[in-house]
Design a protein around this motif. Structure first.
Motif, PDB file in Angstrom:
ATOM      1  N   ARG A   1      -0.378   4.436  -0.795  1.00 38.39           N
ATOM      2  CA  ARG A   1      -1.224   5.627  -0.778  1.00 38.39           C
ATOM      3  C   ARG A   1      -0.703   6.658   0.224  1.00 38.39           C
ATOM      4  N   GLY A   2      -0.813   7.915  -0.149  1.00 36.86           N
ATOM      5  CA  GLY A   2      -0.402   9.014   0.738  1.00 36.86           C
ATOM      6  C   GLY A   2       1.079   9.376   0.628  1.00 36.86           C
TER       7      GLY A   2
ATOM      8  N   ILE B   1      -1.020  -0.986  -4.437  1.00 31.82           N
ATOM      9  CA  ILE B   1      -2.153  -0.111  -4.134  1.00 31.82           C
ATOM     10  C   ILE B   1      -1.661   1.331  -4.102  1.00 31.82           C
ATOM     11  N   HIS B   2      -2.147   2.176  -5.005  1.00 36.39           N
ATOM     12  CA  HIS B   2      -1.715   3.576  -5.074  1.00 36.39           C
ATOM     13  C   HIS B   2      -2.904   4.538  -5.001  1.00 36.39           C
ATOM     14  N   GLY B   3      -4.116   4.037  -5.072  1.00 33.07           N
ATOM     15  CA  GLY B   3      -5.274   4.918  -5.030  1.00 33.07           C
ATOM     16  C   GLY B   3      -5.480   5.658  -6.345  1.00 33.07           C
ATOM     17  N   LYS B   4      -6.603   6.371  -6.437  1.00 25.18           N
ATOM     18  CA  LYS B   4      -6.901   7.125  -7.663  1.00 25.18           C
ATOM     19  C   LYS B   4      -6.396   8.554  -7.555  1.00 25.18           C
ATOM     20  N   GLY B   5      -6.918   9.349  -6.645  1.00 25.64           N
ATOM     21  CA  GLY B   5      -6.440  10.715  -6.417  1.00 25.64           C
ATOM     22  C   GLY B   5      -6.288  11.513  -7.696  1.00 25.64           C
TER      23      GLY B   5
ATOM     24  N   LEU C   1       0.627   9.875  -8.628  1.00 26.27           N
ATOM     25  CA  LEU C   1       1.359   8.742  -8.053  1.00 26.27           C
ATOM     26  C   LEU C   1       1.275   7.536  -8.981  1.00 26.27           C
ATOM     27  N   ARG C   2       0.086   7.266  -9.513  1.00 26.05           N
ATOM     28  CA  ARG C   2      -0.082   6.125 -10.425  1.00 26.05           C
ATOM     29  C   ARG C   2       0.804   6.283 -11.661  1.00 26.05           C
TER      30      ARG C   2
ATOM     31  N   GLY D   1      -7.436   2.017  -8.850  1.00 26.85           N
ATOM     32  CA  GLY D   1      -6.646   2.362  -7.666  1.00 26.85           C
ATOM     33  C   GLY D   1      -5.564   1.350  -7.379  1.00 26.85           C
TER      34      GLY D   1
ATOM     35  N   ASP E   1       0.854  -1.192   0.000  1.00 30.73           N
ATOM     36  CA  ASP E   1       0.000   0.000   0.000  1.00 30.73           C
ATOM     37  C   ASP E   1       0.896   1.250   0.000  1.00 30.73           C
TER      38      ASP E   1
END
Length: 851
Positions: A778-779, A807-811, A815-816, A843, A776
């Motif tokens: 994210r953040g 896991i990187h999230g959408k935001g 980051l992706r 995500g 993970d």
């Protein structure tokens, strides 16, 4: 908002003594200042410059001049060209009066110049904030500038494109003119040519005509518009072109009316912005005036004075601004240790010039002008400046020299105050010396009681003793060279001057017996005073020589210090370059070793899956070869780093670092280690992995350990500090330790410890038990996520994972995007795709590892 000095209503005005301003020749300073202005508005402000006693205002004016010099010294040229005083044009537009095209060109050029200057000054917001703020206050008039440029040519003519009607009329005008010429040309070249004086077409009264011989008038019917002086030639407009000429005249009238309409339209656009435009032009004039002050300061090599309003003046190496050629600088102190300076000495010695220098410097400083004196010179802001200098006897007014001086002094005494500067030349002169001396003493005593600051010159010896006997009064003199019989024009404070009359007379040839007899007429008191002054002069010369020697010594020490500072700065620069080069080299080696390690890990993983012994041995040998190359690269980098460190930090410290890095004085493998609490930088044994490593950091119950080229995160309880005979100790040559068996016991060690045993089967087994197929991120920032992902992929590769979930999230998607770029370039990744439904969608990124 435009930063400006206070208005006259906002400040206390200077009670200007016009006589002092004229006597000190301040008008000549104004005139020389005006020579450096670029336009009429700036010149007018230069000629109108006035001193002000308002200290905040003077500081503001001085800051303007200082900032102007900063801007003028910039490499780019100051764009002050093309500025005109168009305020009269603007006023005419406001009342509806017409302007001719050249006037609009002046408006256009001024607007464009304001834009250029505004843009130029915006680059100096830090170094010249006051002038930059004034530049920012200049108006922008793009629509008006565009309208004038589209309507008026640079030659001052209304362009065809100014309006569609004008373009149509002028096109029709040209066509009609061509038709008229064609008809007349055909007439000129026809049989009728014999009736013409000359075969030409000309103009009379804006109409095309041909020159007809007087006797052939009846043969060329038409309208006669003119005749020659002799009467033999008539200029006839043939009937064939009469209608065309009439039409041409109608077109011209319409054209003129359209031009007038266009000019009225432009005038209305000017009137619409008249207020802002007039303010901008006024500000352009003030900026030109400010830059004239800067140019005048630059030419004079002047400096901004240190200002006060307490009556203190301390001019250092001041030069009279109006004198040409080699000017002897003078030091003029006043107002700190004494309020009145009494200057004595021979004629033509420079007493009057010193007085004028002090007065003129005061007026210049209070007008915002820099002073032609050394940096650090101090000047007070005075409320009044008075001067009585020169012989002003008047036959017309029946005034003698004494009467003239007394008239001026009486006027000064009537208006003098504590904030006044008073300059008196030849005080008490023009009358009986005894009475003149007594009057001079009384005047000085009265001025002292007012608190005014006074500089006065005199020839009277009695005043020398008077100055010594009164507080806040100091003697001064102009230096005289007894050998050359010439003044040096230097002002010496604290020492009264000698008349040198006997010395000069004797050197000029007056018989010695006469000079000696003259000395006998002197009283004993006079002789004692002269002897005292001579003794003081001798002491001063000795002190002066010692002062010069001390200054020379200080100057040489400053030069030596500057050289030491320069060499120190150069050494620091070279050290930075060496360290930067070493770091860059280490980064290159690290990148190469990392690539080789990745290849070795891939081969090691292949070994574990390989069933055939021969191919397994071949793959193992290839992995060993890659690892040996990595070890050589590391060794070379370490040796290079040790040499660089020695060059940058000294032989001793560099040698120590090289020894540690290279496994010499304190090797990584097999070296003695004191048992005790764990600390970063310590060699440790990882029990679960059966490996040695370097402890990088501790956080709570977790530790980050460097194992060869890999960094692993382990619980603190899994670590033990190394001792000489500690667990898993091996030789520096890379012998297998406990747990290393078969073909799986080959690996790489630290920078200087040779090869160390790495059990890939053991590591892979541990990783397989603790490895999680998802991470993970994210953040995190892209940089932070890249670091964690890189380590995670190492663990995944060792654990034999086939697929991982990132896991990187959408935001925002940043980051992706960054992680996808890293995955695409990673040789350990065979492919990657977005997460499917139930896997996390966009995500999550699913990555498949190479086998």
């Amino acid at each position: 908002m435009l930063i400006r000095p206070p208005t006259p209503e906002e400040e206390r005005p200077l009670i200007a003594d016009e006589k002092a301003v004229a006597t000190l020749e301040f008008d000549k300073v104004r005139a020389r200042l005006a020579e450096h202005a670029s336009n009429s508005m700036g010149k007018a402000l230069c000629l109108e410059i006035e001193p002000t006693p308002h200290l905040p205002t003077v500081r503001l004016l001085q800051q303007e001049t200082t900032e102007a010099r900063i801007i003028l010294r910039a490499p780019s040229d100051l764009p002050l060209g093309g500025i005109h005083d168009i305020r009269g044009h603007v006023r005419r537009c406001v009342i509806g009066a017409a302007l001719d095209p050249p006037a609009f060109n002046e408006i256009h050029d001024t607007i464009r110049a304001a834009h250029r200057l505004r843009k130029h000054l915006m680059d100096f917001k830090v170094d010249a904030p006051l002038i930059a703020a004034m530049g920012e206050g200049l108006g922008t008039f793009r629509p008006l500038e565009s309208s004038i440029a589209n309507a008026i040519s640079e030659q001052g003519e209304v362009l065809d494109r100014a309006s569609r009607d004008l373009e149509r009329l002028r096109r029709e005008k040209r066509l009609t003119q061509e038709r008229v010429r064609e008809k007349l040309d055909s007439l000129v070249h026809s049989d009728a040519q014999k009736f013409l004086q000359d075969p030409i077409v000309t103009l009379r009264g804006d109409r095309f005509v041909v020159p007809v011989k007087y006797e052939n008038r009846a043969n060329v019917p038409g309208v006669v518009h003119d005749q020659s002086a002799s009467g033999q030639t008539l200029f006839v407009e043939p009937l064939a072109v009469l209608e065309l000429n009439n039409r041409l005249r109608e077109i011209e009238v319409a054209e003129q009316e359209e031009v007038r309409r266009i000019l009225r339209q432009l005038a209305s656009e000017v009137a619409a912005v008249a207020g802002d435009l007039s303010r901008t032009v006024t500000d352009l004039g003030r900026l030109d005036f400010i830059f004239a002050k800067g140019k005048y300061s630059e030419i004079q090599q002047a400096h901004e004075p240190v200002l006060n309003d307490e009556g203190r003046m301390n001019l250092i190496k001041a030069r009279h601004p109006l004198l040409r050629g080699a000017v002897v600088p003078v030091d003029i102190p006043l107002g700190r240790d004494f309020d009145i300076m009494l200057v004595t000495g021979p004629n033509t010695g420079g007493k009057t010039v010193s007085l004028k220098t002090a007065g003129l410097m005061a007026l210049m400083a209070m007008s915002g002008l820099h002073l032609p004196a050394s940096s650090g010179s101090e000047m007070s802001v005075f409320g009044r400046v008075f001067a009585d200098i020169g012989d002003e006897q008047s036959i017309e007014q029946s005034l003698s020299t004494f009467s003239s001086h007394m008239t001026n002094i009486i006027r000064i005494l009537r208006d003098v105050g504590h904030d006044s500067l008073v300059l008196l030349d030849e005080l008490g002169a023009g009358t009986d010396p005894v009475e003149g001396s007594a009057l001079a003493m009384a005047i000085l005593e009265y001025l002292s009681s007012t608190g005014a600051k006074v500089a006065a010159t005199t020839h009277y010896g009695a005043l020398k003793a008077f100055a010594y006997s009164r507080p806040r009064i100091a003697n001064a003199s102009v230096e005289f060279d007894a050998d050359s019989l010439r003044p040096t024009y230097r002002l010496l404070v604290g020492l009264p001057g000698r008349s040198n009359a006997f010395l000069i007379a004797g050197r000029l040839g007056l018989p010695a017996e006469i000079v000696d007899r003259a000395r006998e007429f002197l009283t004993k008191e006079d002789v004692r005073v002269e002897d005292l002054i001579e003794s003081m002069e001798t002491d001063r010369f000795v002190m002066e020589r010692e002062r010069v020697a001390a200054e020379n010594l200080r100057a040489s020490m400053e030069v030596a210090k500057a050289e030491i500072d320069r060499r120190s700065a150069e050494a620091r620069r070279r050290e930075r370059e060496i360290l930067d080069k070493a770091q860059e080299q280490a980064q290159r080696v690290l990148q190469k070793v990392r690539q080789q390690a990745d290849e070795a890990l891939r081969l090691l993983k292949t070994i574990e899956k390989e069933s055939r012994q021969q191919e397994r041995a071949k793959a193992l040998e290839e992995a060993r070869r890659i690892l040996r190359e990595s070890q050589r690269d590391v060794d070379e980098a370490v040796r290079g780093a040790g040499g660089v460190a020695a060059a940058a930090g000294g032989a001793e410290s560099g040698g120590d670092r090289g020894a540690v890095a290279g496994g010499g004085r304190e090797g990584v493998v097999g070296g003695a280690r004191a048992a005790g609490p764990l600390r970063p930088g310590q060699s440790v044994y990882i029990e679960s992995l059966n490996q040695k490593g370097i402890l990088l950091s501790l956080q709570d119950d977790q530790a980050l350990v460097q194992v060869g080229i890999m960094k692993v995160q382990r619980p603190v309880v899994d670590l033990a500090p190394l001792t000489e005979d500690g667990p898993g100790s091996t030789s520096a040559a890379g012998a297998s330790g406990p747990g290393a068996g078969g073909t799986g016991g080959t690996g790489i060690g630290g920078a200087g410890g040779g090869y160390r045993s790495v059990s890939t089967g053991n590591i892979a087994g541990q990783k397989a038990q603790t490895f999680s197929p998802e991470i993970d991120l994210r953040g995190l920032t892209v940089e932070e996520a890249a670091h964690r992902l890189d380590k995670y992929m190492d663990d995944a590769f060792l654990a034999g994972a086939k697929k991982v979930f990132i896991i990187h999230g959408k935001g925002t998607g940043a980051l992706r995007k960054g992680l996808l770029e890293l995955l695409s370039a990673d040789p350990r990744i065979r492919s990657h795709r977005p997460g499917a439904h139930g896997e996390g969608g966009m995500g999550v990124t699913v990555a498949e590892l190479t086998e």
